[in-house]
Design an enzyme around this catalytic site. Structure first.
Site, PDB file in Angstrom:
ATOM      1  N   GLY A 144     -15.466   9.137  18.018  1.00 22.53           N
ATOM      2  CA  GLY A 144     -14.549   9.497  16.932  1.00 22.53           C
ATOM      3  C   GLY A 144     -14.156   8.269  16.136  1.00 22.53           C
TER       4      GLY A 144
ATOM      5  CB  SER B 176      -9.973   9.614  16.434  1.00 16.64           C
ATOM      6  OG  SER B 176     -10.840   8.935  17.327  1.00 16.64           O
TER       7      SER B 176
ATOM      8  CB  SER C  30     -20.882   6.161  19.452  1.00 17.13           C
ATOM      9  OG  SER C  30     -19.857   7.021  19.885  1.00 17.13           O
TER      10      SER C  30
END
Ligand SMILES: Nc1ncnc2c1ncn2[C@@H]1O[C@H](COP(=O)(O)OS(=O)(=O)O)[C@@H](OP(=O)(O)O)[C@H]1O
Ligand SMILES: Nc1ncnc2c1ncn2[C@@H]1O[C@H](COP(=O)(O)OP(=O)(O)O)[C@@H](O)[C@H]1O
Length: 335
Positions: free
Chosen positions: A144, A148, A218
């Protein structure tokens, strides 16, 4: 290094040795039991078909020499003679020898840029480790935007699992960049390498029987999918922190969104902070900041999506409980 060198010896004279390597069949592998304090030097004497012939000089043993019996190993899947060795019947611990030779026996291959390497199977397997731990090793991959709540949920999850007596370890993006990945920037290929390395480490933890929680932005789908592909089916549990950019930006706990909006991250900047009379400096090399001027590709089929309901974000521990319920459902909290 000593064990590796001993394995390369392949055959040797027996005097003074407690055990020796047998190369009489491709199913067998043994180890020389050398006492480190006795070894005073290694000398590489040449190579034969990619295998080093090493002479170990010892304070108590005479120099070891290869002797006279022809043997075969498998190099890149092809049987090759590696020369003349004898004493193949020396005292070996058969079980350990067979255990460690593993299912590939003496298969020597080239993997990536590494040549002449061999896979060694451990004598204790994943199932046995899982039985010991009463859980199944797996990877919980939390992805995320920055802000987040990845790290917060990872911590709550780790606490919840620990409370249930489950062994868990967190690989947090920020933390891993302090060591293993300190050489990487935020340009696309470095982010990809960052994720690849974390994926490989997470895979090792899962194989150890640990519930490994990776909390990393990621941003690219392909990199996350590559990590999923490293693991057995079902062992990769993707958790998508589906928190709107405007919420993450409003949180902005590190002030990075503010910098990004001011155009101060793209191209690389240095941030210095005065802390306890010391100046701490971070270099942020970046092609852009994720969500602002660098892409984030949301997962399409993640196992778990954590999002706000009616504009309200659940508490970190409630979010963690959702993940724990999933793990219970799929039977990962038992061996
Ligand atoms: N350019 C840029 N883009 C995104 N994030 C940045 C950048 N520069 C520094 N940071 C800080 O680094 C943390 C993200 O590291 P990751 O290893 O998770 O990133 S990535 O997966 O390789 O994209 C991230 O931590 P989190 O906020 O916890 O996500 C940021 O604090
Ligand atoms: N469920 C939540 N509800 C409200 N605030 C949260 C929640 N999870 C995290 N936060 C807050 O959001 C900020 C960013 O969280 P963090 O875990 O550092 O995000 P990330 O690791 O994704 O960058 C922190 O200030 C944290 O306290």
């Amino acid at each position: 290094m000593i064990a590796a060198a001993a394995r390369l010896l392949l055959g040797c004279s027996s005097s003074g040795l407690e055990s020796a390597v047998s190369m009489s069949s491709p199913q067998k592998l043994g180890f020389l039991n050398l006492q480190e304090s006795n070894v005073v030097g290694f000398e590489k004497r040449g190579t034969s078909l990619g295998l080093s012939v090493v002479n170990v000089r010892s304070k108590v043993l005479p120099p070891l020499e290869a002797s006279k019996e022809s043997k075969t190993v498998y190099i890149n899947g092809k049987a090759e003679s590696i020369g003349d060795f004898s004493d193949s019947s020396l005292d070996l611990d058969e079980d350990l020898s067979n255990d460690c030779a593993g299912k590939n026996g003496h298969m020597i291959s080239t993997i990536g840029k590494s040549t002449n390497i061999m896979w060694h199977e451990s004598s204790v397997g994943k199932l046995e480790r899982q039985k010991l731990l009463q859980q199944k090793g797996c990877v919980i991959w939390i992805t995320g935007l920055s802000g987040s709540g990845k790290s917060t949920v990872a911590c709550a999850l780790s606490r919840g699992l620990h409370y249930r007596g489950k062994l868990c370890y967190i690989l947090d993006g920020d933390n891993v960049r302090h060591g293993l990945n300190r050489d990487l920037t935020f340009k696309a290929e470095d982010r990809a390498e960052n994720i690849r390395r974390i994926g490989e480490v997470a895979k090792l933890f899962a194989d150890a029987g640990v519930i490994c929680v990776a909390s990393v932005i990621s941003p690219y789908r392909r990199d996350r999918d590559a990590c999923r592909a490293l693991l057995p089916e079902g062992n990769f549990v993707e958790v998508f922190m589906d928190i709107p950019l405007k919420v993450c930006e409003a949180r902005d706990p590190k002030g990075l969104y503010k910098l990004a909006r001011a155009g101060k991250i793209k191209g690389g900047i240095t941030v210095s902070v005065l802390c306890l009379n010391k100046v701490l400096t971070w270099s942020l090399h970046s092609a852009g900041f994720t969500g602002i001027d660098d892409p984030y590709e949301p997962p399409l089929n993640s196992e778990i999506v954590l999002r706000q309901k009616g504009g309200v974000c659940a508490s970190p521990s409630d979010m963690a409980e959702e993940v724990i319920s999933y793990l219970e459902e799929v039977g990962y909290l038992q061996a």
